[in-house]
Design a protein around this motif. Structure first.
Motif, PDB file in Angstrom:
ATOM      1  N   ALA A 136       0.854  -1.193   0.000  1.00 15.75           N
ATOM      2  CA  ALA A 136       0.000   0.000   0.000  1.00 15.75           C
ATOM      3  C   ALA A 136       0.889   1.242   0.000  1.00 15.75           C
ATOM      4  O   ALA A 136       2.048   1.184   0.430  1.00 15.75           O
ATOM      5  CB  ALA A 136      -0.913  -0.003   1.227  1.00 15.75           C
ATOM      6  N   TYR A 150     -14.367   0.837   9.410  1.00 19.00           N
ATOM      7  CA  TYR A 150     -14.499  -0.622   9.542  1.00 19.00           C
ATOM      8  C   TYR A 150     -13.451  -1.132  10.532  1.00 19.00           C
ATOM      9  O   TYR A 150     -12.580  -0.377  10.989  1.00 19.00           O
ATOM     10  CB  TYR A 150     -14.314  -1.300   8.173  1.00 19.00           C
ATOM     11  N   GLU A 191     -11.098  -2.181  13.377  1.00 18.85           N
ATOM     12  CA  GLU A 191     -10.829  -1.633  14.723  1.00 18.85           C
ATOM     13  C   GLU A 191     -10.894  -0.109  14.743  1.00 18.85           C
ATOM     14  O   GLU A 191     -10.495   0.508  15.712  1.00 18.85           O
ATOM     15  CB  GLU A 191      -9.436  -2.071  15.212  1.00 18.85           C
ATOM     16  N   LYS A 214      -3.915   6.258   2.569  1.00 16.55           N
ATOM     17  CA  LYS A 214      -3.110   5.260   1.861  1.00 16.55           C
ATOM     18  C   LYS A 214      -4.020   4.145   1.381  1.00 16.55           C
ATOM     19  O   LYS A 214      -5.168   4.051   1.829  1.00 16.55           O
ATOM     20  CB  LYS A 214      -2.039   4.674   2.781  1.00 16.55           C
ATOM     21  N   GLY A 215      -3.508   3.304   0.508  1.00 15.65           N
ATOM     22  CA  GLY A 215      -4.312   2.173   0.064  1.00 15.65           C
ATOM     23  C   GLY A 215      -3.530   1.245  -0.826  1.00 15.65           C
ATOM     24  O   GLY A 215      -2.374   1.503  -1.166  1.00 15.65           O
ATOM     25  N   HIS A 216      -4.185   0.185  -1.180  1.00 16.85           N
ATOM     26  CA  HIS A 216      -3.512  -0.887  -1.919  1.00 16.85           C
ATOM     27  C   HIS A 216      -3.154  -0.482  -3.347  1.00 16.85           C
ATOM     28  O   HIS A 216      -3.912   0.220  -4.009  1.00 16.85           O
ATOM     29  CB  HIS A 216      -4.394  -2.136  -1.933  1.00 16.85           C
ATOM     30  N   GLU A 271      -5.072   7.298  -3.894  1.00 12.22           N
ATOM     31  CA  GLU A 271      -5.716   7.000  -2.609  1.00 12.22           C
ATOM     32  C   GLU A 271      -5.954   8.278  -1.794  1.00 12.22           C
ATOM     33  O   GLU A 271      -6.958   8.397  -1.096  1.00 12.22           O
ATOM     34  CB  GLU A 271      -4.849   6.013  -1.810  1.00 12.22           C
ATOM     35  N   LEU A 307       7.275   0.983   5.652  1.00 13.06           N
ATOM     36  CA  LEU A 307       6.891   0.230   6.854  1.00 13.06           C
ATOM     37  C   LEU A 307       6.614  -1.219   6.467  1.00 13.06           C
ATOM     38  O   LEU A 307       6.116  -1.485   5.367  1.00 13.06           O
ATOM     39  CB  LEU A 307       5.627   0.823   7.476  1.00 13.06           C
ATOM     40  N   TYR A 314       4.713  -4.611   8.191  1.00 16.00           N
ATOM     41  CA  TYR A 314       4.017  -5.257   9.292  1.00 16.00           C
ATOM     42  C   TYR A 314       3.160  -6.390   8.733  1.00 16.00           C
ATOM     43  O   TYR A 314       3.107  -6.582   7.515  1.00 16.00           O
ATOM     44  CB  TYR A 314       3.188  -4.257  10.109  1.00 16.00           C
ATOM     45  N   LYS A 361       2.973  -7.126   4.921  1.00 18.74           N
ATOM     46  CA  LYS A 361       2.470  -5.942   4.227  1.00 18.74           C
ATOM     47  C   LYS A 361       3.552  -4.873   4.222  1.00 18.74           C
ATOM     48  O   LYS A 361       4.218  -4.652   5.241  1.00 18.74           O
ATOM     49  CB  LYS A 361       1.205  -5.421   4.921  1.00 18.74           C
ATOM     50  N   GLU A 366     -14.929   4.850   3.363  1.00 22.45           N
ATOM     51  CA  GLU A 366     -13.954   4.007   4.075  1.00 22.45           C
ATOM     52  C   GLU A 366     -13.563   4.588   5.432  1.00 22.45           C
ATOM     53  O   GLU A 366     -12.997   3.890   6.262  1.00 22.45           O
ATOM     54  CB  GLU A 366     -12.678   3.859   3.244  1.00 22.45           C
ATOM     55  N   TYR A 377       0.542   2.550  16.379  1.00 20.31           N
ATOM     56  CA  TYR A 377       1.574   1.588  15.983  1.00 20.31           C
ATOM     57  C   TYR A 377       2.937   2.249  16.070  1.00 20.31           C
ATOM     58  O   TYR A 377       3.129   3.353  15.560  1.00 20.31           O
ATOM     59  CB  TYR A 377       1.324   1.085  14.566  1.00 20.31           C
ATOM     60  N   ASP A 416       5.732   1.717  14.563  1.00 19.77           N
ATOM     61  CA  ASP A 416       6.407   2.070  13.295  1.00 19.77           C
ATOM     62  C   ASP A 416       5.808   3.315  12.661  1.00 19.77           C
ATOM     63  O   ASP A 416       6.531   4.153  12.098  1.00 19.77           O
ATOM     64  CB  ASP A 416       6.398   0.880  12.315  1.00 19.77           C
ATOM     65  N   LEU A 417       4.489   3.479  12.797  1.00 17.72           N
ATOM     66  CA  LEU A 417       3.863   4.684  12.245  1.00 17.72           C
ATOM     67  C   LEU A 417       4.226   5.909  13.088  1.00 17.72           C
ATOM     68  O   LEU A 417       4.468   7.004  12.556  1.00 17.72           O
ATOM     69  CB  LEU A 417       2.345   4.485  12.151  1.00 17.72           C
TER      70      LEU A 417
HETATM   71  N1  LIG Z   1     -15.292  -4.698   6.808  1.00 21.54           N
HETATM   72  C1  LIG Z   1     -13.959  -4.638   6.795  1.00 21.54           C
HETATM   73  N2  LIG Z   1     -13.367  -4.193   5.689  1.00 21.54           N
HETATM   74  C2  LIG Z   1     -12.018  -4.115   5.687  1.00 21.54           C
HETATM   75  C3  LIG Z   1     -11.243  -4.465   6.812  1.00 21.54           C
HETATM   76  N3  LIG Z   1      -9.944  -4.267   6.520  1.00 21.54           N
HETATM   77  C4  LIG Z   1      -9.932  -3.832   5.238  1.00 21.54           C
HETATM   78  N4  LIG Z   1     -11.185  -3.727   4.736  1.00 21.54           N
HETATM   79  C5  LIG Z   1     -11.525  -3.297   3.377  1.00 21.54           C
HETATM   80  O1  LIG Z   1     -10.339  -2.931   2.730  1.00 21.54           O
HETATM   81  C6  LIG Z   1     -10.473  -1.635   2.165  1.00 21.54           C
HETATM   82  C7  LIG Z   1      -9.174  -0.881   2.433  1.00 21.54           C
HETATM   83  O2  LIG Z   1      -8.547  -0.762   1.226  1.00 21.54           O
HETATM   84  P1  LIG Z   1      -7.370   0.263   1.033  1.00 21.54           P
HETATM   85  O3  LIG Z   1      -7.767   1.622   1.508  1.00 21.54           O
HETATM   86  O4  LIG Z   1      -6.938   0.105  -0.375  1.00 21.54           O
HETATM   87  O5  LIG Z   1      -6.238  -0.383   2.013  1.00 21.54           O
HETATM   88  P2  LIG Z   1      -5.453   0.108   3.240  1.00 21.54           P
HETATM   89  O6  LIG Z   1      -5.425   1.585   3.342  1.00 21.54           O
HETATM   90  O7  LIG Z   1      -4.139  -0.577   3.190  1.00 21.54           O
HETATM   91  O8  LIG Z   1      -6.332  -0.306   4.496  1.00 21.54           O
HETATM   92  P3  LIG Z   1      -6.509  -1.566   5.343  1.00 21.54           P
HETATM   93  O9  LIG Z   1      -7.458  -1.213   6.408  1.00 21.54           O
HETATM   94  O10 LIG Z   1      -6.851  -2.737   4.479  1.00 21.54           O
HETATM   95  O11 LIG Z   1      -5.064  -1.853   5.953  1.00 21.54           O
HETATM   96  P4  LIG Z   1      -4.239  -1.258   7.198  1.00 21.54           P
HETATM   97  O12 LIG Z   1      -4.536   0.187   7.451  1.00 21.54           O
HETATM   98  O13 LIG Z   1      -2.826  -1.607   6.904  1.00 21.54           O
HETATM   99  O14 LIG Z   1      -4.786  -2.039   8.454  1.00 21.54           O
HETATM  100  C8  LIG Z   1      -4.746  -3.439   8.551  1.00 21.54           C
HETATM  101  C9  LIG Z   1      -4.332  -3.813   9.983  1.00 21.54           C
HETATM  102  O15 LIG Z   1      -2.927  -3.535  10.107  1.00 21.54           O
HETATM  103  C10 LIG Z   1      -2.647  -2.879  11.333  1.00 21.54           C
HETATM  104  N5  LIG Z   1      -2.000  -1.602  11.027  1.00 21.54           N
HETATM  105  C11 LIG Z   1      -2.507  -0.524  10.372  1.00 21.54           C
HETATM  106  N6  LIG Z   1      -1.597   0.449  10.216  1.00 21.54           N
HETATM  107  C12 LIG Z   1      -0.450  -0.005  10.804  1.00 21.54           C
HETATM  108  C13 LIG Z   1       0.849   0.539  10.950  1.00 21.54           C
HETATM  109  O16 LIG Z   1       1.173   1.667  10.502  1.00 21.54           O
HETATM  110  N7  LIG Z   1       1.766  -0.222  11.592  1.00 21.54           N
HETATM  111  C14 LIG Z   1       1.468  -1.463  12.082  1.00 21.54           C
HETATM  112  N8  LIG Z   1       2.425  -2.147  12.709  1.00 21.54           N
HETATM  113  N9  LIG Z   1       0.245  -2.001  11.962  1.00 21.54           N
HETATM  114  C15 LIG Z   1      -0.712  -1.304  11.311  1.00 21.54           C
HETATM  115  C16 LIG Z   1      -3.933  -2.788  12.085  1.00 21.54           C
HETATM  116  O17 LIG Z   1      -4.007  -3.863  12.970  1.00 21.54           O
HETATM  117  C17 LIG Z   1      -5.013  -2.955  11.058  1.00 21.54           C
HETATM  118  O18 LIG Z   1      -6.116  -3.586  11.574  1.00 21.54           O
HETATM  119  C18 LIG Z   1     -11.647  -0.986   2.866  1.00 21.54           C
HETATM  120  O19 LIG Z   1     -12.399  -0.207   1.966  1.00 21.54           O
HETATM  121  C19 LIG Z   1     -12.462  -2.134   3.345  1.00 21.54           C
HETATM  122  O20 LIG Z   1     -13.449  -2.414   2.369  1.00 21.54           O
HETATM  123  C20 LIG Z   1     -11.899  -4.932   7.982  1.00 21.54           C
HETATM  124  O21 LIG Z   1     -11.293  -5.240   9.015  1.00 21.54           O
HETATM  125  N10 LIG Z   1     -13.264  -4.999   7.908  1.00 21.54           N
END
Ligand SMILES: Nc1nc2c(ncn2[C@@H]2O[C@H](COP(=O)(O)OP(=O)(O)OP(=O)(O)OP(=O)(O)OC[C@H]3O[C@@H](n4cnc5c(=O)[nH]c(N)nc54)[C@H](O)[C@@H]3O)[C@@H](O)[C@H]2O)c(=O)[nH]1
Length: 155
Positions: A14, A40, A42, A49-51, A65, A87, A89, A96, A117, A135, A137-138
């Protein structure tokens, strides 16, 4: 079928922006960072940011994003040269990688527009930003950004 298997074992990737604004010209502690709270899971707080989509380059992902999640486009941002943090994790047992560039909001009064979101956002000074971004690292990434900006101002 092969491509499905490969996608499954590939690390998640991401990209995004640590966006800051300065409400006044000085001092450096007037810097505020933008954090978004997910609607969504926690309800964690991160910068926009995003994938990475297939075939998309990292900076394009970060810009896309940021526009999608905060309503802020390249035209609203001044990207800070030479700052890029990586980062690593795990999410659900999968590695990731997250890349963050740093950018200043050109107009500090510009409003943020959230997508579905996220449920909330905050402009926070470093201490509050580190509390929200729980976190380690963040937090270190945010502190590095602050040090970088303070050092740049002294030059
Ligand atoms: N209903 C539902 N749907 C979800 C969920 N999850 C995703 N969706 C769907 O996916 C789409 C998101 O798409 P994008 O926007 O493209 O992706 P990102 O921006 O990457 O977002 P993410 O949320 O996927 O990923 P992270 O932020 O990385 O969090 C993942 C876990 O990593 C931990 N964590 C977070 N940050 C840090 C850090 O800096 N440091 C450390 N060490 N750890 C960290 C923390 O424990 C966290 O729980 C949404 O639209 C939803 O549809 C979910 O739990 N329930």
């Amino acid at each position: 079928m092969c491509s499905t298997v490969q996608t499954d074992v590939m690390a998640l990737r991401a990209c995004g922006f640590i966006i800051f604004r300065r409400l006044t010209q000085a001092p450096p502690d007037s810097i505020e960072y933008l954090l978004l709270q997910t609607s969504y899971g926690e309800h964690h707080w991160t910068p926009p940011k995003g994938h990475v989509d297939p075939g998309e380059d990292d900076l394009t992902t970060a810009l896309r994003e940021t526009r999608e999640e905060a309503g802020l486009g390249e035209e609203h941002l001044c990207i800070v040269k030479n700052f890029l943090k990586e980062l690593h994790y795990q999410v659900h047992g999968k590695d990731k990688t997250v890349l963050y560039w740093l950018a200043e909001l050109r107009d500090p009064a510009m409003s943020v527009t959230l997508s579905e979101e996220h449920q909330d956002y905050r402009w926070a000074r470093l201490d509050e930003a580190c509390t929200l971004a729980r976190y380690q690292d963040l937090q270190e990434t945010l502190r590095d950004a602050q040090h970088y900006l303070e050092a740049s101002e002294k030059q």
